[in-house]
Write a protein that holds these residues in place. Structure first.
Motif, PDB file in Angstrom:
ATOM      1  N   LYS A 164       0.548  -1.229   0.009  1.00 17.24           N
ATOM      2  CA  LYS A 164       0.878   0.093   0.039  1.00 17.24           C
ATOM      3  C   LYS A 164       0.962   1.302   0.325  1.00 17.24           C
ATOM      4  CE  LYS A 164      -4.180  -1.850   2.541  1.00 17.24           C
ATOM      5  NZ  LYS A 164      -4.225  -2.304   4.158  1.00 17.24           N
ATOM      6  N   ILE A 165       0.666   2.261  -0.664  1.00 17.98           N
ATOM      7  CA  ILE A 165       1.076   2.813  -1.189  1.00 17.98           C
ATOM      8  C   ILE A 165       0.560   4.418  -1.043  1.00 17.98           C
ATOM      9  CG2 ILE A 165       3.295   1.984  -2.442  1.00 17.98           C
ATOM     10  CD1 ILE A 165       2.169   3.083  -4.563  1.00 17.98           C
ATOM     11  N   ALA A 166       1.068   5.558  -1.034  1.00 17.96           N
ATOM     12  CA  ALA A 166      -0.241   6.854  -0.812  1.00 17.96           C
ATOM     13  C   ALA A 166       0.676   8.079  -1.271  1.00 17.96           C
ATOM     14  CB  ALA A 166       0.243   7.152   0.867  1.00 17.96           C
ATOM     15  N   PHE A 167      -0.506   9.193  -1.925  1.00 14.45           N
ATOM     16  CA  PHE A 167       0.026  10.304  -2.305  1.00 14.45           C
ATOM     17  C   PHE A 167      -1.020  11.358  -1.670  1.00 14.45           C
ATOM     18  CE2 PHE A 167       1.316  11.636  -7.067  1.00 14.45           C
ATOM     19  CZ  PHE A 167       1.708  12.653  -7.149  1.00 14.45           C
ATOM     20  N   THR A 214      -1.897  12.897   5.689  1.00 14.14           N
ATOM     21  CA  THR A 214      -0.210  11.673   5.546  1.00 14.14           C
ATOM     22  C   THR A 214      -0.740  10.646   7.336  1.00 14.14           C
ATOM     23  OG1 THR A 214       1.052  13.784   5.197  1.00 14.14           O
ATOM     24  CG2 THR A 214       1.711  11.609   6.734  1.00 14.14           C
ATOM     25  N   ASN A 215      -1.036  11.640   8.834  1.00 19.51           N
ATOM     26  CA  ASN A 215      -1.136  10.443   9.318  1.00 19.51           C
ATOM     27  C   ASN A 215      -2.760   9.746   9.092  1.00 19.51           C
ATOM     28  OD1 ASN A 215       0.371  11.184  11.707  1.00 19.51           O
ATOM     29  ND2 ASN A 215      -0.785  13.174  11.881  1.00 19.51           N
ATOM     30  N   SER A 216      -3.311   9.851   8.272  1.00 19.27           N
ATOM     31  CA  SER A 216      -4.439   8.172   8.421  1.00 19.27           C
ATOM     32  C   SER A 216      -3.857   7.708   7.157  1.00 19.27           C
ATOM     33  CB  SER A 216      -6.110   9.688   7.464  1.00 19.27           C
ATOM     34  OG  SER A 216      -6.613   9.206   6.807  1.00 19.27           O
ATOM     35  N   LEU A 217      -3.385   8.601   5.608  1.00 14.81           N
ATOM     36  CA  LEU A 217      -2.732   7.197   5.386  1.00 14.81           C
ATOM     37  C   LEU A 217      -2.369   6.194   5.792  1.00 14.81           C
ATOM     38  CD1 LEU A 217      -2.616   9.449   2.276  1.00 14.81           C
ATOM     39  CD2 LEU A 217      -3.886   7.674   2.152  1.00 14.81           C
ATOM     40  N   ALA A 218      -1.236   7.111   6.494  1.00 15.86           N
ATOM     41  CA  ALA A 218      -0.259   5.953   7.711  1.00 15.86           C
ATOM     42  C   ALA A 218      -0.732   4.862   8.176  1.00 15.86           C
ATOM     43  CB  ALA A 218       0.856   6.589   8.611  1.00 15.86           C
ATOM     44  N   ASP A 219      -1.734   5.730   9.015  1.00 18.45           N
ATOM     45  CA  ASP A 219      -2.944   4.443   9.774  1.00 18.45           C
ATOM     46  C   ASP A 219      -3.538   3.817   8.987  1.00 18.45           C
ATOM     47  OD1 ASP A 219      -2.365   6.068  12.150  1.00 18.45           O
ATOM     48  OD2 ASP A 219      -3.986   7.180  11.582  1.00 18.45           O
ATOM     49  N   THR A 226       4.243   9.825  -1.323  1.00 22.99           N
ATOM     50  CA  THR A 226       4.599  11.058  -1.919  1.00 22.99           C
ATOM     51  C   THR A 226       3.851  11.463  -2.048  1.00 22.99           C
ATOM     52  OG1 THR A 226       6.052  11.680  -4.286  1.00 22.99           O
ATOM     53  CG2 THR A 226       4.069  10.167  -4.605  1.00 22.99           C
ATOM     54  N   MET A 227       3.640  12.845  -3.498  1.00 22.38           N
ATOM     55  CA  MET A 227       2.948  14.234  -3.278  1.00 22.38           C
ATOM     56  C   MET A 227       2.502  15.354  -4.233  1.00 22.38           C
ATOM     57  SD  MET A 227       6.302  14.381  -1.694  1.00 22.38           S
ATOM     58  CE  MET A 227       6.026  13.833  -0.298  1.00 22.38           C
ATOM     59  N   LYS A 233       7.054  19.620   2.713  1.00 21.30           N
ATOM     60  CA  LYS A 233       7.886  19.332   4.119  1.00 21.30           C
ATOM     61  C   LYS A 233       7.168  18.534   4.788  1.00 21.30           C
ATOM     62  CE  LYS A 233      10.483  22.434   7.407  1.00 21.30           C
ATOM     63  NZ  LYS A 233      10.287  21.653   8.412  1.00 21.30           N
ATOM     64  N   VAL A 234       5.696  19.170   5.523  1.00 14.23           N
ATOM     65  CA  VAL A 234       5.105  18.607   5.977  1.00 14.23           C
ATOM     66  C   VAL A 234       4.903  17.824   6.076  1.00 14.23           C
ATOM     67  CG1 VAL A 234       3.006  18.722   7.478  1.00 14.23           C
ATOM     68  CG2 VAL A 234       4.136  21.423   6.739  1.00 14.23           C
ATOM     69  N   ILE A 235       4.240  17.091   4.731  1.00 16.89           N
ATOM     70  CA  ILE A 235       3.792  15.340   4.649  1.00 16.89           C
ATOM     71  C   ILE A 235       5.628  14.306   4.543  1.00 16.89           C
ATOM     72  CG2 ILE A 235       3.615  13.582   2.582  1.00 16.89           C
ATOM     73  CD1 ILE A 235       2.282  15.752   1.495  1.00 16.89           C
ATOM     74  N   VAL A 236       6.733  15.305   4.043  1.00 20.30           N
ATOM     75  CA  VAL A 236       8.094  14.326   4.270  1.00 20.30           C
ATOM     76  C   VAL A 236       8.379  14.246   6.200  1.00 20.30           C
ATOM     77  CG1 VAL A 236      10.363  14.618   4.050  1.00 20.30           C
ATOM     78  CG2 VAL A 236       8.847  15.161   2.068  1.00 20.30           C
TER      79      VAL A 236
END
Length: 371
Positions: A164-167, A214-219, A226-227, A233-236
Protein backbone atom coordinates in the motif's frame (compact mmCIF):
# COMPACT_ATOMS: atom_id res chain seq x y z
CA UNK A 1 -3.99 38.96 1.22
CA UNK A 2 -0.62 39.18 -0.50
CA UNK A 3 2.18 39.65 1.98
CA UNK A 4 3.83 42.64 0.34
CA UNK A 5 7.25 43.61 1.63
CA UNK A 6 8.81 46.98 0.77
CA UNK A 7 12.12 45.17 0.39
CA UNK A 8 10.55 42.25 -1.44
CA UNK A 9 12.70 42.30 -4.54
CA UNK A 10 16.17 40.91 -4.85
CA UNK A 11 17.86 42.38 -7.88
CA UNK A 12 21.31 42.43 -9.38
CA UNK A 13 23.22 45.67 -9.04
CA UNK A 14 22.97 47.76 -12.19
CA UNK A 15 25.65 46.63 -14.58
CA UNK A 16 28.45 49.19 -14.84
CA UNK A 17 28.63 51.02 -18.13
CA UNK A 18 31.70 50.22 -20.14
CA UNK A 19 32.38 53.95 -20.64
CA UNK A 20 35.72 54.78 -22.08
CA UNK A 21 36.56 51.10 -22.31
CA UNK A 22 34.00 50.68 -25.08
CA UNK A 23 36.68 49.30 -27.31
CA UNK A 24 36.89 46.26 -25.04
CA UNK A 25 33.26 45.29 -25.29
CA UNK A 26 32.08 47.17 -28.34
CA UNK A 27 28.90 49.17 -28.70
CA UNK A 28 26.79 46.04 -28.36
CA UNK A 29 28.28 45.32 -24.96
CA UNK A 30 27.72 48.94 -23.94
CA UNK A 31 24.07 48.75 -24.91
CA UNK A 32 23.61 45.58 -22.90
CA UNK A 33 25.32 47.11 -19.89
CA UNK A 34 23.12 50.21 -20.02
CA UNK A 35 19.88 48.36 -20.59
CA UNK A 36 19.75 44.94 -18.94
CA UNK A 37 16.70 42.78 -19.50
CA UNK A 38 14.57 43.01 -16.37
CA UNK A 39 12.96 39.68 -15.51
CA UNK A 40 10.20 39.34 -12.90
CA UNK A 41 9.55 36.10 -11.02
CA UNK A 42 6.38 35.69 -8.94
CA UNK A 43 5.78 32.95 -6.37
CA UNK A 44 2.52 31.86 -4.74
CA UNK A 45 4.35 30.85 -1.55
CA UNK A 46 7.70 31.33 0.17
CA UNK A 47 10.85 30.74 -1.85
CA UNK A 48 12.28 28.39 0.79
CA UNK A 49 9.34 25.95 0.92
CA UNK A 50 11.38 22.84 0.00
CA UNK A 51 9.00 22.52 -2.92
CA UNK A 52 7.43 24.16 -5.95
CA UNK A 53 8.43 27.72 -5.15
CA UNK A 54 11.94 26.74 -4.11
CA UNK A 55 12.47 24.92 -7.41
CA UNK A 56 11.65 28.15 -9.27
CA UNK A 57 13.73 30.23 -6.86
CA UNK A 58 16.72 27.98 -7.53
CA UNK A 59 16.35 28.71 -11.25
CA UNK A 60 15.95 32.45 -10.59
CA UNK A 61 19.15 32.42 -8.52
CA UNK A 62 21.02 31.04 -11.53
CA UNK A 63 19.38 33.57 -13.86
CA UNK A 64 20.77 36.36 -11.64
CA UNK A 65 24.27 35.21 -12.59
CA UNK A 66 23.60 35.67 -16.32
CA UNK A 67 25.06 38.69 -18.09
CA UNK A 68 22.69 41.50 -18.99
CA UNK A 69 19.91 40.34 -16.66
CA UNK A 70 18.26 42.07 -13.72
CA UNK A 71 15.86 39.98 -11.63
CA UNK A 72 13.01 41.21 -9.43
CA UNK A 73 10.99 38.78 -7.31
CA UNK A 74 7.90 38.68 -5.13
CA UNK A 75 6.75 35.78 -2.99
CA UNK A 76 3.46 34.91 -1.23
CA UNK A 77 1.28 36.34 -4.02
CA UNK A 78 -2.20 34.71 -4.09
CA UNK A 79 -3.89 33.40 -7.23
CA UNK A 80 -6.22 36.43 -7.23
CA UNK A 81 -6.25 39.96 -8.64
CA UNK A 82 -3.24 40.49 -6.34
CA UNK A 83 -1.03 38.91 -8.97
CA UNK A 84 -2.24 41.43 -11.55
CA UNK A 85 -1.14 44.21 -9.20
CA UNK A 86 2.24 42.54 -8.73
CA UNK A 87 2.76 42.06 -12.46
CA UNK A 88 1.70 45.64 -13.19
CA UNK A 89 4.10 46.92 -10.53
CA UNK A 90 7.00 44.98 -12.01
CA UNK A 91 6.19 46.34 -15.47
CA UNK A 92 5.55 49.98 -14.52
CA UNK A 93 7.97 50.44 -11.63
CA UNK A 94 10.80 48.05 -12.46
CA UNK A 95 10.61 48.07 -16.25
CA UNK A 96 10.22 44.31 -16.49
CA UNK A 97 9.98 43.05 -20.06
CA UNK A 98 9.72 39.35 -19.22
CA UNK A 99 7.62 37.89 -16.42
CA UNK A 100 7.60 34.39 -14.95
CA UNK A 101 4.35 34.15 -12.92
CA UNK A 102 4.87 30.62 -11.69
CA UNK A 103 1.65 29.40 -10.07
CA UNK A 104 -1.13 27.49 -11.84
CA UNK A 105 -3.94 29.96 -11.07
CA UNK A 106 -2.04 32.99 -12.37
CA UNK A 107 -2.69 32.15 -16.02
CA UNK A 108 -6.45 32.41 -16.46
CA UNK A 109 -7.73 35.09 -16.09
CA UNK A 110 -4.79 37.15 -14.80
CA UNK A 111 -2.05 36.77 -17.40
CA UNK A 112 -4.64 36.59 -20.16
CA UNK A 113 -6.06 39.91 -18.91
CA UNK A 114 -2.74 41.77 -18.71
CA UNK A 115 -0.92 40.46 -21.78
CA UNK A 116 -3.06 42.35 -24.34
CA UNK A 117 -2.59 45.58 -22.35
CA UNK A 118 1.20 45.18 -22.37
CA UNK A 119 2.14 44.00 -25.86
CA UNK A 120 5.84 44.79 -25.38
CA UNK A 121 6.09 42.54 -22.31
CA UNK A 122 6.53 38.75 -22.49
CA UNK A 123 4.59 36.56 -20.05
CA UNK A 124 5.82 32.99 -19.44
CA UNK A 125 3.58 30.92 -17.22
CA UNK A 126 4.45 27.60 -15.64
CA UNK A 127 1.93 24.88 -16.37
CA UNK A 128 -0.71 26.81 -18.26
CA UNK A 129 -2.32 25.68 -21.45
CA UNK A 130 -1.49 28.34 -24.04
CA UNK A 131 -3.32 27.75 -27.32
CA UNK A 132 -3.85 29.50 -30.62
CA UNK A 133 -5.97 32.62 -30.27
CA UNK A 134 -4.38 33.60 -26.97
CA UNK A 135 -2.00 36.60 -26.84
CA UNK A 136 1.25 35.93 -28.70
CA UNK A 137 3.24 37.65 -25.94
CA UNK A 138 1.97 35.04 -23.47
CA UNK A 139 3.07 31.45 -23.27
CA UNK A 140 3.43 28.41 -21.05
CA UNK A 141 6.17 25.98 -20.17
CA UNK A 142 6.13 22.76 -18.21
CA UNK A 143 8.01 19.53 -17.73
CA UNK A 144 7.05 15.90 -18.06
CA UNK A 145 7.62 15.23 -14.39
CA UNK A 146 5.26 12.27 -14.58
CA UNK A 147 8.35 10.46 -15.95
CA UNK A 148 10.03 11.01 -12.59
CA UNK A 149 6.87 10.13 -10.69
CA UNK A 150 6.73 6.84 -12.60
CA UNK A 151 10.32 6.19 -11.47
CA UNK A 152 9.32 7.18 -7.92
CA UNK A 153 6.66 4.50 -8.25
CA UNK A 154 9.18 1.90 -9.40
CA UNK A 155 11.26 2.55 -6.29
CA UNK A 156 8.13 2.58 -4.11
CA UNK A 157 7.01 -0.73 -5.58
CA UNK A 158 10.31 -2.36 -4.66
CA UNK A 159 10.50 -0.83 -1.18
CA UNK A 160 6.89 -1.22 -0.01
CA UNK A 161 6.31 -4.13 2.33
CA UNK A 162 2.57 -3.58 2.88
CA UNK A 163 1.64 -3.34 -0.80
CA UNK A 164 0.00 0.00 0.00
CA UNK A 165 1.50 3.31 -1.10
CA UNK A 166 0.16 6.83 -0.63
CA UNK A 167 -0.24 10.10 -2.50
CA UNK A 168 -1.17 13.42 -0.82
CA UNK A 169 -2.40 15.86 -3.46
CA UNK A 170 -3.72 19.40 -3.55
CA UNK A 171 -6.28 19.63 -6.36
CA UNK A 172 -7.50 17.12 -8.94
CA UNK A 173 -6.31 19.11 -11.96
CA UNK A 174 -4.94 17.19 -14.97
CA UNK A 175 -1.26 17.64 -14.05
CA UNK A 176 -1.85 16.27 -10.56
CA UNK A 177 -3.93 13.34 -11.80
CA UNK A 178 -1.20 12.53 -14.31
CA UNK A 179 1.37 12.36 -11.50
CA UNK A 180 -0.83 10.17 -9.30
CA UNK A 181 -1.44 7.82 -12.20
CA UNK A 182 2.22 7.64 -13.21
CA UNK A 183 3.33 6.94 -9.62
CA UNK A 184 0.77 4.15 -9.31
CA UNK A 185 1.63 2.64 -12.68
CA UNK A 186 5.33 2.71 -11.83
CA UNK A 187 4.68 0.80 -8.63
CA UNK A 188 2.38 -1.68 -10.37
CA UNK A 189 5.08 -2.36 -12.98
CA UNK A 190 6.94 -3.95 -10.06
CA UNK A 191 4.04 -5.40 -8.08
CA UNK A 192 0.82 -5.60 -10.15
CA UNK A 193 -1.38 -5.90 -7.06
CA UNK A 194 -0.08 -2.84 -5.23
CA UNK A 195 -2.57 -0.05 -4.47
CA UNK A 196 -2.14 3.69 -4.07
CA UNK A 197 -4.43 5.63 -1.74
CA UNK A 198 -4.85 9.33 -2.49
CA UNK A 199 -6.21 12.20 -0.40
CA UNK A 200 -6.86 15.65 -1.87
CA UNK A 201 -6.37 18.50 0.61
CA UNK A 202 -8.14 21.13 -1.51
CA UNK A 203 -5.35 23.68 -1.93
CA UNK A 204 -1.67 24.00 -2.75
CA UNK A 205 -0.48 24.82 0.75
CA UNK A 206 -2.49 23.57 3.73
CA UNK A 207 -0.07 22.33 6.38
CA UNK A 208 -2.69 21.08 8.85
CA UNK A 209 -4.61 19.10 6.22
CA UNK A 210 -1.37 17.74 4.77
CA UNK A 211 -0.37 16.41 8.19
CA UNK A 212 -3.85 14.97 8.77
CA UNK A 213 -3.85 13.27 5.37
CA UNK A 214 -0.41 11.80 5.94
CA UNK A 215 -1.36 10.42 9.35
CA UNK A 216 -4.63 9.03 7.99
CA UNK A 217 -2.85 7.23 5.15
CA UNK A 218 -0.22 5.92 7.57
CA UNK A 219 -3.04 4.59 9.78
CA UNK A 220 -4.38 2.76 6.72
CA UNK A 221 -1.09 0.88 6.37
CA UNK A 222 0.55 2.84 3.56
CA UNK A 223 4.33 2.68 3.89
CA UNK A 224 5.70 4.76 0.97
CA UNK A 225 4.49 8.31 0.39
CA UNK A 226 4.74 10.91 -2.34
CA UNK A 227 2.83 14.10 -3.00
CA UNK A 228 1.81 16.98 -5.24
CA UNK A 229 1.49 20.05 -3.04
CA UNK A 230 3.54 23.25 -3.15
CA UNK A 231 5.66 22.55 -0.07
CA UNK A 232 6.21 18.82 0.70
CA UNK A 233 8.01 19.55 4.00
CA UNK A 234 5.09 18.67 6.32
CA UNK A 235 4.29 15.43 4.49
CA UNK A 236 7.92 14.32 4.38
CA UNK A 237 8.53 15.03 8.06
CA UNK A 238 5.21 13.57 9.21
CA UNK A 239 5.68 10.36 7.23
CA UNK A 240 9.24 10.00 8.53
CA UNK A 241 8.05 10.42 12.13
CA UNK A 242 5.57 7.61 11.50
CA UNK A 243 8.40 5.36 10.33
CA UNK A 244 7.33 5.50 6.69
CA UNK A 245 9.38 5.99 3.52
CA UNK A 246 9.12 8.96 1.17
CA UNK A 247 9.63 9.82 -2.49
CA UNK A 248 9.99 13.59 -2.80
CA UNK A 249 8.62 16.12 -5.25
CA UNK A 250 9.55 19.52 -6.77
CA UNK A 251 12.97 19.78 -5.10
CA UNK A 252 15.02 17.46 -2.89
CA UNK A 253 13.72 17.03 0.64
CA UNK A 254 16.46 14.50 1.48
CA UNK A 255 17.96 16.54 4.30
CA UNK A 256 14.58 16.81 6.03
CA UNK A 257 14.38 13.03 6.48
CA UNK A 258 17.64 11.34 5.42
CA UNK A 259 16.61 7.98 6.85
CA UNK A 260 13.24 7.95 5.07
CA UNK A 261 13.96 9.64 1.72
CA UNK A 262 14.19 7.10 -1.11
CA UNK A 263 14.48 9.42 -4.12
CA UNK A 264 12.39 12.20 -5.64
CA UNK A 265 11.01 13.91 -8.73
CA UNK A 266 12.67 17.30 -9.17
CA UNK A 267 12.26 20.21 -11.54
CA UNK A 268 15.16 21.76 -13.42
CA UNK A 269 13.46 25.01 -14.43
CA UNK A 270 16.68 26.73 -15.51
CA UNK A 271 16.49 24.84 -18.81
CA UNK A 272 13.17 26.46 -19.73
CA UNK A 273 14.10 29.84 -18.23
CA UNK A 274 17.25 30.07 -20.36
CA UNK A 275 15.38 29.23 -23.57
CA UNK A 276 12.74 31.88 -22.88
CA UNK A 277 15.28 34.53 -21.79
CA UNK A 278 17.48 33.93 -24.83
CA UNK A 279 14.50 34.50 -27.11
CA UNK A 280 13.77 37.80 -25.34
CA UNK A 281 17.38 38.95 -25.46
CA UNK A 282 17.81 38.18 -29.15
CA UNK A 283 14.39 39.32 -30.32
CA UNK A 284 13.24 35.86 -31.35
CA UNK A 285 9.49 35.10 -31.19
CA UNK A 286 8.27 34.39 -27.68
CA UNK A 287 8.04 30.61 -27.05
CA UNK A 288 4.32 30.07 -26.59
CA UNK A 289 4.36 26.38 -25.68
CA UNK A 290 7.47 24.75 -24.22
CA UNK A 291 7.61 21.21 -22.86
CA UNK A 292 10.38 18.77 -22.00
CA UNK A 293 11.21 15.77 -19.86
CA UNK A 294 14.25 13.86 -18.67
CA UNK A 295 15.79 13.88 -22.13
CA UNK A 296 15.50 17.65 -22.50
CA UNK A 297 16.71 18.38 -18.96
CA UNK A 298 13.46 19.86 -17.67
CA UNK A 299 13.20 17.31 -14.85
CA UNK A 300 15.60 15.13 -12.87
CA UNK A 301 15.68 12.52 -10.12
CA UNK A 302 16.96 12.98 -6.58
CA UNK A 303 19.91 10.83 -5.54
CA UNK A 304 18.93 7.45 -4.13
CA UNK A 305 18.80 7.06 -0.37
CA UNK A 306 21.11 4.52 1.26
CA UNK A 307 18.22 2.15 1.95
CA UNK A 308 17.20 1.72 -1.71
CA UNK A 309 17.98 -1.81 -2.91
CA UNK A 310 20.18 -2.62 -5.89
CA UNK A 311 17.23 -4.30 -7.62
CA UNK A 312 15.12 -1.15 -7.22
CA UNK A 313 17.91 1.06 -8.56
CA UNK A 314 18.50 -1.22 -11.54
CA UNK A 315 14.87 -1.29 -12.66
CA UNK A 316 14.49 2.47 -12.19
CA UNK A 317 17.75 3.22 -14.01
CA UNK A 318 16.88 0.88 -16.89
CA UNK A 319 13.45 2.48 -17.24
CA UNK A 320 14.93 5.97 -17.07
CA UNK A 321 17.38 5.10 -19.86
CA UNK A 322 14.48 3.95 -22.04
CA UNK A 323 12.59 7.19 -21.31
CA UNK A 324 15.60 9.28 -22.34
CA UNK A 325 16.00 7.17 -25.49
CA UNK A 326 12.32 7.69 -26.35
CA UNK A 327 11.51 3.99 -26.23
CA UNK A 328 9.31 3.97 -23.14
CA UNK A 329 5.72 5.25 -23.01
CA UNK A 330 3.92 5.59 -19.69
CA UNK A 331 0.37 5.88 -20.93
CA UNK A 332 -0.70 3.13 -23.32
CA UNK A 333 -3.59 0.75 -23.71
CA UNK A 334 -5.29 -1.22 -22.54
CA UNK A 335 -5.76 0.95 -19.47
CA UNK A 336 -8.77 1.22 -17.17
CA UNK A 337 -9.64 3.85 -14.65
CA UNK A 338 -10.32 3.02 -11.01
CA UNK A 339 -14.02 2.54 -11.78
CA UNK A 340 -13.34 -0.14 -14.38
CA UNK A 341 -13.94 2.02 -17.46
CA UNK A 342 -11.49 1.69 -20.33
CA UNK A 343 -9.72 5.05 -20.78
CA UNK A 344 -7.02 4.00 -23.25
CA UNK A 345 -7.86 1.30 -25.78
CA UNK A 346 -5.59 -1.62 -26.53
CA UNK A 347 -2.95 -0.66 -29.06
CA UNK A 348 -3.28 3.07 -28.37
CA UNK A 349 -0.08 4.82 -27.21
CA UNK A 350 0.14 8.38 -25.98
CA UNK A 351 3.44 10.16 -26.47
CA UNK A 352 4.42 12.83 -23.94
CA UNK A 353 3.70 15.50 -26.53
CA UNK A 354 0.10 14.40 -27.04
CA UNK A 355 -2.19 17.14 -25.78
CA UNK A 356 -4.72 14.59 -24.48
CA UNK A 357 -2.38 13.85 -21.58
CA UNK A 358 -2.58 17.50 -20.49
CA UNK A 359 -6.35 17.12 -20.17
CA UNK A 360 -6.34 13.97 -18.01
CA UNK A 361 -9.52 13.61 -15.94
CA UNK A 362 -9.34 10.12 -14.44
CA UNK A 363 -7.52 8.03 -11.85
CA UNK A 364 -6.18 4.69 -13.02
CA UNK A 365 -6.88 1.21 -11.80
CA UNK A 366 -5.12 0.63 -8.49
CA UNK A 367 -5.78 4.11 -7.10
CA UNK A 368 -8.02 4.27 -4.05
CA UNK A 369 -9.63 7.68 -4.08
CA UNK A 370 -12.04 9.96 -5.88
CA UNK A 371 -12.58 13.60 -6.68
Amino acid sequence: MSQHNPHRRDSLKTLAALGAAGTLGGWQGLARAQAPLTVGVIYVGPRDDYGYNQAHAQAAAEVKKMAGIKVVEEENVPETAAVQKTMTGMIKQDGAKLLFPTSFGYFDPHILALAPKNPDVRFSHCGGMWSEGMPKNAGSFFGYIDECQFLNGVIAGHMSKSGKIAFVAAKPIPQVLRNINAFTMGARSVKPGITCSVIFTGDWSMAVKEAEATNSLADQGCDVFTMHVDGPKVIVETAAKRGKMVCGYHASQAKLAPNAYLTGAEWNWLTAYKTIIEAAQTGKPHPNFLRGGLKEGYVKMSAYGAMVTDAAKKQADDTKAKMVAGSFDIFKGPLKDNKGKEVIAAGKVFKQTDIELEKMNYLVEGVNGSF
